[in-house]
Design a protein around this motif. Structure first.
Motif, PDB file in Angstrom:
ATOM      1  N   GLY A  60      22.062  66.723  16.630  1.00 22.07           N
ATOM      2  CA  GLY A  60      21.139  65.694  16.628  1.00 22.07           C
ATOM      3  C   GLY A  60      19.749  65.940  16.320  1.00 22.07           C
ATOM      4  O   GLY A  60      19.276  67.040  16.338  1.00 22.07           O
ATOM      5  N   VAL A  61      18.900  64.887  16.554  1.00 21.08           N
ATOM      6  CA  VAL A  61      17.837  64.900  16.442  1.00 21.08           C
ATOM      7  C   VAL A  61      16.997  63.781  17.292  1.00 21.08           C
ATOM      8  O   VAL A  61      17.794  62.822  17.743  1.00 21.08           O
ATOM      9  CB  VAL A  61      17.109  64.352  14.837  1.00 21.08           C
ATOM     10  N   ASN A  62      16.039  64.309  17.681  1.00 17.37           N
ATOM     11  CA  ASN A  62      15.187  63.106  18.599  1.00 17.37           C
ATOM     12  C   ASN A  62      14.341  62.296  17.730  1.00 17.37           C
ATOM     13  O   ASN A  62      14.100  62.452  16.723  1.00 17.37           O
ATOM     14  CB  ASN A  62      14.106  64.040  19.302  1.00 17.37           C
ATOM     15  N   LEU A  63      14.236  61.017  18.214  1.00 17.77           N
ATOM     16  CA  LEU A  63      13.499  60.079  17.564  1.00 17.77           C
ATOM     17  C   LEU A  63      12.238  60.328  18.338  1.00 17.77           C
ATOM     18  O   LEU A  63      11.697  59.231  18.887  1.00 17.77           O
ATOM     19  CB  LEU A  63      14.170  58.530  17.676  1.00 17.77           C
ATOM     20  N   GLY A  64      11.472  61.061  18.017  1.00 19.62           N
ATOM     21  CA  GLY A  64      10.022  61.397  18.652  1.00 19.62           C
ATOM     22  C   GLY A  64       9.092  60.554  18.247  1.00 19.62           C
ATOM     23  O   GLY A  64       9.164  60.022  16.927  1.00 19.62           O
ATOM     24  N   SER A  65       8.098  59.979  18.964  1.00 21.61           N
ATOM     25  CA  SER A  65       7.082  59.066  18.459  1.00 21.61           C
ATOM     26  C   SER A  65       7.309  57.655  18.182  1.00 21.61           C
ATOM     27  O   SER A  65       6.617  56.874  17.737  1.00 21.61           O
ATOM     28  CB  SER A  65       6.185  59.697  17.639  1.00 21.61           C
ATOM     29  N   LEU A  66       8.713  57.250  18.583  1.00 20.82           N
ATOM     30  CA  LEU A  66       9.164  55.945  18.326  1.00 20.82           C
ATOM     31  C   LEU A  66       8.527  55.205  19.530  1.00 20.82           C
ATOM     32  O   LEU A  66       7.629  54.413  19.095  1.00 20.82           O
ATOM     33  CB  LEU A  66      10.711  55.793  18.138  1.00 20.82           C
ATOM     34  N   PHE A  67       9.021  55.343  20.795  1.00 26.21           N
ATOM     35  CA  PHE A  67       8.659  54.597  21.973  1.00 26.21           C
ATOM     36  C   PHE A  67       7.725  55.251  22.767  1.00 26.21           C
ATOM     37  O   PHE A  67       7.419  54.848  23.700  1.00 26.21           O
ATOM     38  CB  PHE A  67      10.177  54.168  22.680  1.00 26.21           C
ATOM     39  N   VAL A  68       7.598  56.570  22.676  1.00 25.44           N
ATOM     40  CA  VAL A  68       6.644  57.092  23.365  1.00 25.44           C
ATOM     41  C   VAL A  68       5.764  57.962  22.282  1.00 25.44           C
ATOM     42  O   VAL A  68       6.213  59.008  21.835  1.00 25.44           O
ATOM     43  CB  VAL A  68       6.935  58.161  24.624  1.00 25.44           C
ATOM     44  N   LEU A  69       4.694  57.173  21.910  1.00 20.44           N
ATOM     45  CA  LEU A  69       4.106  57.843  20.660  1.00 20.44           C
ATOM     46  C   LEU A  69       3.210  59.007  21.014  1.00 20.44           C
ATOM     47  O   LEU A  69       2.025  58.886  21.997  1.00 20.44           O
ATOM     48  CB  LEU A  69       3.340  56.766  20.090  1.00 20.44           C
ATOM     49  N   GLU A  70       3.211  60.063  20.349  1.00 21.31           N
ATOM     50  CA  GLU A  70       2.288  60.974  20.427  1.00 21.31           C
ATOM     51  C   GLU A  70       1.499  61.297  19.326  1.00 21.31           C
ATOM     52  O   GLU A  70       2.033  61.769  18.195  1.00 21.31           O
ATOM     53  CB  GLU A  70       3.109  62.502  20.659  1.00 21.31           C
ATOM     54  N   PRO A  71       0.035  61.105  19.360  1.00 27.86           N
ATOM     55  CA  PRO A  71      -0.606  61.190  18.474  1.00 27.86           C
ATOM     56  C   PRO A  71      -0.750  62.551  17.635  1.00 27.86           C
ATOM     57  O   PRO A  71      -0.826  62.377  16.350  1.00 27.86           O
ATOM     58  CB  PRO A  71      -2.033  60.988  19.138  1.00 27.86           C
ATOM     59  N   TRP A  72      -0.474  63.697  18.040  1.00 26.57           N
ATOM     60  CA  TRP A  72      -0.770  64.733  17.486  1.00 26.57           C
ATOM     61  C   TRP A  72       0.692  64.828  16.277  1.00 26.57           C
ATOM     62  O   TRP A  72       0.397  65.596  15.051  1.00 26.57           O
ATOM     63  CB  TRP A  72      -0.524  66.160  18.302  1.00 26.57           C
ATOM     64  N   LEU A  73       1.803  64.172  16.414  1.00 27.46           N
ATOM     65  CA  LEU A  73       2.671  64.221  15.870  1.00 27.46           C
ATOM     66  C   LEU A  73       2.851  63.277  14.801  1.00 27.46           C
ATOM     67  O   LEU A  73       3.527  63.296  13.647  1.00 27.46           O
ATOM     68  CB  LEU A  73       4.060  63.688  16.391  1.00 27.46           C
ATOM     69  N   ALA A  74       1.931  62.173  15.015  1.00 24.78           N
ATOM     70  CA  ALA A  74       1.825  61.077  13.892  1.00 24.78           C
ATOM     71  C   ALA A  74       0.578  60.447  13.729  1.00 24.78           C
ATOM     72  O   ALA A  74       0.169  59.314  14.130  1.00 24.78           O
ATOM     73  CB  ALA A  74       2.651  60.005  14.334  1.00 24.78           C
ATOM     74  N   GLN A  75      -0.368  61.358  13.491  1.00 23.73           N
ATOM     75  CA  GLN A  75      -1.940  61.090  13.565  1.00 23.73           C
ATOM     76  C   GLN A  75      -2.317  59.859  12.519  1.00 23.73           C
ATOM     77  O   GLN A  75      -3.074  59.100  12.826  1.00 23.73           O
ATOM     78  CB  GLN A  75      -2.816  62.171  13.117  1.00 23.73           C
ATOM     79  N   THR A  76      -1.757  59.735  11.480  1.00 31.03           N
ATOM     80  CA  THR A  76      -1.975  58.818  10.400  1.00 31.03           C
ATOM     81  C   THR A  76      -1.435  57.324  11.117  1.00 31.03           C
ATOM     82  O   THR A  76      -2.479  56.593  10.855  1.00 31.03           O
ATOM     83  CB  THR A  76      -1.451  58.913   9.195  1.00 31.03           C
ATOM     84  N   GLU A  77      -0.373  57.467  11.651  1.00 28.97           N
ATOM     85  CA  GLU A  77       0.219  56.163  12.155  1.00 28.97           C
ATOM     86  C   GLU A  77      -0.835  55.709  13.345  1.00 28.97           C
ATOM     87  O   GLU A  77      -0.997  54.523  13.365  1.00 28.97           O
ATOM     88  CB  GLU A  77       1.365  56.409  12.946  1.00 28.97           C
ATOM     89  N   TRP A  78      -1.118  56.580  14.299  1.00 37.16           N
ATOM     90  CA  TRP A  78      -1.850  56.369  15.441  1.00 37.16           C
ATOM     91  C   TRP A  78      -3.297  55.977  14.897  1.00 37.16           C
ATOM     92  O   TRP A  78      -3.758  54.682  15.547  1.00 37.16           O
ATOM     93  CB  TRP A  78      -1.966  57.670  16.042  1.00 37.16           C
ATOM     94  N   ASN A  79      -3.809  56.382  13.948  1.00 35.12           N
ATOM     95  CA  ASN A  79      -5.144  55.734  13.272  1.00 35.12           C
ATOM     96  C   ASN A  79      -4.772  54.594  12.639  1.00 35.12           C
ATOM     97  O   ASN A  79      -5.638  53.523  12.921  1.00 35.12           O
ATOM     98  CB  ASN A  79      -5.672  56.701  12.189  1.00 35.12           C
ATOM     99  N   ASN A  80      -3.869  54.106  11.946  1.00 34.42           N
ATOM    100  CA  ASN A  80      -3.740  52.967  11.282  1.00 34.42           C
ATOM    101  C   ASN A  80      -3.620  51.887  12.438  1.00 34.42           C
ATOM    102  O   ASN A  80      -3.591  50.585  12.135  1.00 34.42           O
ATOM    103  CB  ASN A  80      -2.606  52.957  10.452  1.00 34.42           C
TER     104      ASN A  80
END
Length: 422
Positions: A60-80
């Protein structure tokens, strides 16, 4: 008459809460339309099968940064989202205000993982998703005068679990963000807290209240019917002197809280979910030490070689460890490797010997193959961290690694000879 009987049976199955189970156990899972998802055969491919052929293992795979958002993993999303200057969800919500934060986070939940992602995961031969959540999903637990978290997540959690259940996925829900934060200064707890405030009785009580609520929610909402495991706290401090009460107090009480919910709901013991702490290899002590009842327990193992100071930083050493490290050696069973990746230490990751490219692709392909084959040999399977990222680095993104040809479109097709010579 026969049709009426069959229809009645399907409706009964749809109304039946999930049984405690692991991949490979013989039980039938029905989608909302009555379609039997367990071990369904397909003439052309295996993507419609409940589990991969003959594996009986979690893949399987983790749904990382869906409900606990980690800025390092999704910086563009975080900025937007307008969160760019802030270290964690807590900080961003505090800065934006509750109303604005709710709007931007709900937009994130609506788009970060879509039904198309679930379909793609299924087409890649995966059978499991692990979903990190924070205690603030139960909004009544949040101290409105001092804690700041986005609201409205439960509806989106239900939706993604519904998509996954319809597709026949096994689901693990993990308490990733504990009250007070289980480690300091880490956004994966939802707050960059200056100290770990979780290890106090009143915070333990809040967490057990959350777990009781979560188990009740799983029972009452059919979208959650394929949830078979609840992780009771992610990656606590690796210092047994600081957190002795985690094992003596929280673990037994967390187990009891989930079982009490099941008892209050009239759920029979064969329908329990697995209760999952971190295993002994995590170095937070033996999770079984104070557990008088281990019925339907499971254990979470996280393996990031990049963080292991005992493994020499070389491709040969990484392959040797991946091939021979026995992740079941602590005796905790059943164990799932709930997090791992093919990432390497930060100080070397972009050097010529390690940076993704034509000269290193063979290494990363075999590194992944060695890891998953050893995990399947020694444990009940694995869950990659994570499904997607915005790093432009396939070592942290299963989706990107498949696109790059590093991970095969079905993990059952990894190189069986990857460990030859190691």
């Amino acid at each position: 008459m026969i049709f009426t009987t069959i229809l009645g049976l399907i409706l009964t199955l749809l109304a039946t809460p999930i049984s405690a189970w692991l991949p490979g156990e013989q039980r039938e899972i029905y989608a909302l339309d009555g379609k039997n998802l367990f071990n369904q055969t397909s003439a052309s491919n295996s993507t419609s099968k409940r589990w991969l052929p003959a594996s009986g293992k979690i893949r399987g795979v983790n749904l990382g940064s869906l409900f606990v958002l980690e800025p390092w993993l999704a910086q563009t999303e975080w900025n937007n989202m307008g969160c760019g200057p802030y270290a964690s969800e807590f900080d961003c919500v505090s800065a934006l205000g509750q109303g604005q934060a709710n709007a931007v986070f709900q937009n994130h939940w609506n788009s970060w993982i879509t039904q198309g992602d679930i379909t793609q995961m299924q087409s890649y031969g995966l059978n499991t998703i692990r979903i990190p959540v924070g205690y603030w999903m139960m909004e009544s637990l949040v101290y409105s005068d001092s804690e700041h978290f986005p609201q409205g997540g439960l509806a989106f959690l239900s939706r993604v679990c519904g998509w996954a259940s319809n597709a026949g996925f096994y689901i693990i829900i993990d308490l990733h963000g504990a009250p007070g934060a289980q480690v300091p200064r880490d956004a994966d707890t939802g707050q960059a807290a200056p100290s770990a405030g979780f290890y106090q009785d009143y915070q333990f009580d809040r967490a057990t209240t959350f777990l009781n609520w979560l188990r009740t929610t799983i029972h009452n909402d059919n979208n959650f019917r394929n949830v078979g495991m609840i992780g009771i706290v992610n990656e606590p401090i690796q210092d047994t002197k600081q957190i002795g009460n985690l094992r003596s107090s929280y673990y037994p009480n967390a187990y009891a809280a989930i079982r009490k919910a099941e008892s209050d709901l009239g759920i029979s013991s064969n329908n329990y979910v697995h209760v999952q702490p971190m295993n002994s290899l995590w170095l937070s002590g033996d999770p079984k030490q104070y557990l008088t009842n281990q019925y339907f327990m499971a254990y979470d193992d996280h393996r990031y070689l990049k963080r292991d100071p005992l493994v020499t930083v070389s491709q040969s050493a990484y392959m040797t460890d991946a091939c021979h490290d026995v992740r079941s050696r602590d005796g905790d069973t059943p164990t799932v490797v709930g997090e791992f990746s093919i990432s390497v230490p930060d100080d070397v990751q972009w050097t010529p010997a390690w940076a993704p490219g034509p000269s290193t692709q063979s290494f990363y392909t075999n590194f992944f193959a060695a890891l998953v084959q050893s995990f399947e040999r020694d444990t009940n399977g694995w869950v990659y961290w994570t499904w997607k990222s915005q790093l432009g680095d396939y070592r942290w993104s299963y989706q990107d690694a498949v696109a790059a040809g590093v991970i095969p479109t079905n993990p059952g097709n990894v190189n069986p000879a990857a460990c030859n010579g190691f």
